[in-house]
Scaffold this active site. Structure first.
Site, PDB file in Angstrom:
ATOM      1  N   ASN A   9       3.736  -0.046   7.261  1.00 32.88           N
ATOM      2  CA  ASN A   9       5.026  -0.500   6.749  1.00 32.88           C
ATOM      3  C   ASN A   9       5.475  -1.684   7.599  1.00 32.88           C
ATOM      4  O   ASN A   9       5.904  -1.503   8.732  1.00 32.88           O
ATOM      5  CB  ASN A   9       6.021   0.672   6.832  1.00 32.88           C
ATOM      6  CG  ASN A   9       7.425   0.262   6.436  1.00 32.88           C
ATOM      7  OD1 ASN A   9       7.648  -0.833   5.935  1.00 32.88           O
ATOM      8  ND2 ASN A   9       8.382   1.160   6.656  1.00 32.88           N
ATOM      9  N   TRP A  10       5.345  -2.876   7.022  1.00 31.51           N
ATOM     10  CA  TRP A  10       5.634  -4.089   7.811  1.00 31.51           C
ATOM     11  C   TRP A  10       7.134  -4.346   7.936  1.00 31.51           C
ATOM     12  O   TRP A  10       7.546  -5.242   8.663  1.00 31.51           O
ATOM     13  CB  TRP A  10       4.935  -5.307   7.191  1.00 31.51           C
ATOM     14  CG  TRP A  10       3.435  -5.233   7.208  1.00 31.51           C
ATOM     15  CD1 TRP A  10       2.657  -4.222   7.722  1.00 31.51           C
ATOM     16  CD2 TRP A  10       2.516  -6.206   6.693  1.00 31.51           C
ATOM     17  NE1 TRP A  10       1.326  -4.510   7.562  1.00 31.51           N
ATOM     18  CE2 TRP A  10       1.196  -5.720   6.925  1.00 31.51           C
ATOM     19  CE3 TRP A  10       2.654  -7.448   6.060  1.00 31.51           C
ATOM     20  CZ2 TRP A  10       0.055  -6.432   6.546  1.00 31.51           C
ATOM     21  CZ3 TRP A  10       1.518  -8.150   5.670  1.00 31.51           C
ATOM     22  CH2 TRP A  10       0.241  -7.653   5.921  1.00 31.51           C
ATOM     23  N   LYS A  11       7.935  -3.608   7.190  1.00 33.58           N
ATOM     24  CA  LYS A  11       9.404  -3.775   7.209  1.00 33.58           C
ATOM     25  C   LYS A  11       9.774  -5.247   6.990  1.00 33.58           C
ATOM     26  O   LYS A  11       9.067  -5.950   6.271  1.00 33.58           O
ATOM     27  CB  LYS A  11       9.979  -3.194   8.509  1.00 33.58           C
ATOM     28  CG  LYS A  11       9.528  -1.739   8.708  1.00 33.58           C
ATOM     29  CD  LYS A  11      10.257  -1.002   9.781  1.00 33.58           C
ATOM     30  CE  LYS A  11       9.695   0.417   9.872  1.00 33.58           C
ATOM     31  NZ  LYS A  11      10.385   1.241  10.867  1.00 33.58           N
ATOM     32  N   HIS A  91      12.731   6.149   2.757  1.00 40.18           N
ATOM     33  CA  HIS A  91      12.618   5.805   4.179  1.00 40.18           C
ATOM     34  C   HIS A  91      13.996   5.949   4.835  1.00 40.18           C
ATOM     35  O   HIS A  91      15.014   5.600   4.240  1.00 40.18           O
ATOM     36  CB  HIS A  91      12.085   4.381   4.349  1.00 40.18           C
ATOM     37  CG  HIS A  91      11.688   4.111   5.761  1.00 40.18           C
ATOM     38  ND1 HIS A  91      12.606   3.819   6.735  1.00 40.18           N
ATOM     39  CD2 HIS A  91      10.479   4.136   6.367  1.00 40.18           C
ATOM     40  CE1 HIS A  91      11.981   3.671   7.892  1.00 40.18           C
ATOM     41  NE2 HIS A  91      10.688   3.862   7.697  1.00 40.18           N
ATOM     42  N   GLU A  93      15.488   4.280   7.007  1.00 39.56           N
ATOM     43  CA  GLU A  93      16.295   3.063   7.145  1.00 39.56           C
ATOM     44  C   GLU A  93      17.052   2.776   5.853  1.00 39.56           C
ATOM     45  O   GLU A  93      18.169   2.264   5.871  1.00 39.56           O
ATOM     46  CB  GLU A  93      15.393   1.884   7.549  1.00 39.56           C
ATOM     47  CG  GLU A  93      15.014   1.976   9.021  1.00 39.56           C
ATOM     48  CD  GLU A  93      13.651   1.418   9.375  1.00 39.56           C
ATOM     49  OE1 GLU A  93      13.088   0.625   8.593  1.00 39.56           O
ATOM     50  OE2 GLU A  93      13.129   1.802  10.445  1.00 39.56           O
ATOM     51  N   GLU A 163       8.935  11.866   8.738  1.00 42.08           N
ATOM     52  CA  GLU A 163       9.317  10.884   9.753  1.00 42.08           C
ATOM     53  C   GLU A 163      10.601  11.325  10.446  1.00 42.08           C
ATOM     54  O   GLU A 163      11.702  11.022   9.970  1.00 42.08           O
ATOM     55  CB  GLU A 163       9.549   9.522   9.098  1.00 42.08           C
ATOM     56  CG  GLU A 163       8.331   8.969   8.392  1.00 42.08           C
ATOM     57  CD  GLU A 163       8.365   7.453   8.332  1.00 42.08           C
ATOM     58  OE1 GLU A 163       7.432   6.847   8.849  1.00 42.08           O
ATOM     59  OE2 GLU A 163       9.325   6.890   7.801  1.00 42.08           O
ATOM     60  N   GLY A 169      10.564   3.925  15.652  1.00 41.09           N
ATOM     61  CA  GLY A 169      10.842   2.702  16.389  1.00 41.09           C
ATOM     62  C   GLY A 169      11.430   2.941  17.775  1.00 41.09           C
ATOM     63  O   GLY A 169      11.922   2.015  18.418  1.00 41.09           O
ATOM     64  N   SER A 209       6.699   6.108  15.670  1.00 43.43           N
ATOM     65  CA  SER A 209       6.055   5.679  16.921  1.00 43.43           C
ATOM     66  C   SER A 209       4.615   6.170  17.042  1.00 43.43           C
ATOM     67  O   SER A 209       4.149   6.504  18.130  1.00 43.43           O
ATOM     68  CB  SER A 209       6.878   6.107  18.139  1.00 43.43           C
ATOM     69  OG  SER A 209       8.165   5.535  18.077  1.00 43.43           O
ATOM     70  N   GLY A 230       4.836   1.874  11.513  1.00 48.16           N
ATOM     71  CA  GLY A 230       5.724   0.714  11.523  1.00 48.16           C
ATOM     72  C   GLY A 230       5.246  -0.317  12.528  1.00 48.16           C
ATOM     73  O   GLY A 230       4.353  -1.117  12.250  1.00 48.16           O
ATOM     74  N   GLY A 231       5.817  -0.286  13.711  1.00 52.10           N
ATOM     75  CA  GLY A 231       5.531  -1.300  14.735  1.00 52.10           C
ATOM     76  C   GLY A 231       4.052  -1.567  14.971  1.00 52.10           C
ATOM     77  O   GLY A 231       3.617  -2.723  15.025  1.00 52.10           O
TER      78      GLY A 231
END
Ligand code: PGA
Length: 246
Positions: A9-11, A91, A93, A163, A169, A209, A230-231
């Site tokens: 997930n590149w956000k 998600h 967010e 999640e 994150g 993470s 993610g990251g």
């Protein structure tokens, strides 16, 4: 039996050139025992799709109507035309920052499945809920209100991503016991709502993470079938090492 999946997930990250470069590098990752999917920012999807790479592409978001007066939104139909076959729904967010609730997420799930787009449905509790010890009820309610209206056939096109919000994150990862405990609970919940056979076939990913250091022990848990990353999905070497962790 069920599929292993590693999804990046590149956000809201990367320039167009960086996104193209990363997509090309990720397409070079060859793993025989997992499906690799990327979720670029929507604006780069047509460009990446036209590269014709050997990679599955998904959308991070969409609006659950086929067309109409919804200024600024993108429909799942338009994204499908642009080349996606997966979408992320629920998600944290989008739940917290964009205020998407379980009812709206149900609409999104329905809209995606109607067009044959595979849904990665995210669930997970915030820290205060885990500290109270009510995370199982909380996650079950997210499934009840957005997913459990689906029939067994529709669920073939759904993957769950657990999640925990406190791990996204933050560098704080759920321990393998915490991840396995919740994944097992989710699978048992599907078994009692549907059947053990259906529950055994559903892929349940971990997100929060996840990185090259912890992926191996997380993916080794019997009920963890991969990750929503993610990251660490923004660096092809890290993502590749995670995808090779089964
Ligand atoms: P993270 O994000 O890997 O950066 O914690 C995971 C996610 O939000 O899906």
């Amino acid at each position: 039996m069920r599929k292993n999946i590693v999804a990046g997930n590149w956000k809201m990250n990367l320039s167009e050139n960086e996104a193209i470069q990363l997509a090309k590098e990720v397409a070079e990752i060859k793993v025989s025992n997992a499906e690799v999917i990327i979720f670029p920012p929507a604006i780069f999807i047509p460009t990446i799709s036209k590269l014709g790479l050997d990679i599955k592409i998904g959308a991070q978001n969409f609006y659950p109507k086929s067309n109409g007066a919804f200024t600024g939104e993108i429909s799942i139909n338009q994204l499908k035309e642009a080349g996606i076959s997966y979408v992320i729904v629920g998600h944290s967010e989008r739940r917290t920052i964009l205020k998407e609730d379980n009812e709206f997420l149900k609409e999104k799930v329905n809209a995606a499945l109607e067009l044959g787009i595979h849904v990665i449905f995210c669930c997970g509790e915030e820290l205060a809920i885990r500290e109270k010890g009510t995370e199982n009820e909380f996650v079950k309610n997210q499934l009840v209100e957005s997913i459990f209206h689906l029939n067994a056939d529709q669920l073939k096109n759904v993957t769950i991503a657990y999640e925990p919000i406190w791990a996204i994150g933050t560098g704080l990862t759920a321990s393998k016991e915490q991840a396995e405990g919740m994944h097992l609970f989710i699978r048992e919940t599907f078994a009692s709502q549907y059947s053990q056979e259906l529950a055994n076939g559903i892929s349940i990913l971990y997100g929060g993470s996840c990185n090259p250091t912890n992926a191996k022990e997380l993916f080794a848990c019997p009920n963890v079938d991969g990750g929503l990353i993610g990251g660490a999905a923004l660096k092809s070497a890290d993502f590749s090492s995670i995808a090779s962790s089964f």
